[in-house]
Design a protein around this motif. Sequence first.
Motif: not given
Length: 211
Positions: A4, A6-7, A12, A16, A150, A153-154
């Motif tokens: 990931f 980003q988390n 996230i 989006r 989602l 995106r991570a």
Amino acid sequence: MSVFKQNHFESIMKGRRSVKVYQSDHQIPRDEMTQIIKDASSAPSSANLQPWRVVVVDSEEGKKKLRPLVMFNTRQNDTSSAMLLIFADQQYYENADYIYNLAVEQGKMPPEVRDLQLATIKAYYPALSREKANDVIRFDCGLFTMQLMLTARAYGYETNPMAGFEADQLAEAFDLDPERYTPVIIVSIGKAAEEGYPSVRLAPDQITFWR
């Protein structure tokens, strides 16, 4: 293997956007795409039968074959790292024994629970009408698709879900049995070249009924 990038859940989810133009020179490595699909597959499904099937169209040849089938979504097809064709498998319940036996082997479920669950599954799901089965598996595929976007995106990618495509031609074009595999949605994925537009949402008091 990538992890990931980003988390932060709020970033996230609320960050989006439906991105329609991507960096066409960016290719997502297949091992990374496999991990994204694996992570997204933790989505829930009816009786945990996981009816989603994914065709990853990431080759020039595949994109060329897909292009006339995506109607007004050609920008996504032409620039994305991949187009993910999400199908619902009409024979999804045939994996029940494998899934539940594996759950017992991994210590996630006692044998007696497996036996009760399998008895219910084998009595109920094969007897569903095509219409009712489609309701169930399309709902499940929707849960998977949202989780897929989602997850993307991570990993630092953007997506665009698309319902505009030639559904009656998609399975056969990619060598799947159209009687077994029902197309649900197409998701483009890649590195954004243009930002998607933010959008307006209805307020909770417009969509919620308290009783």
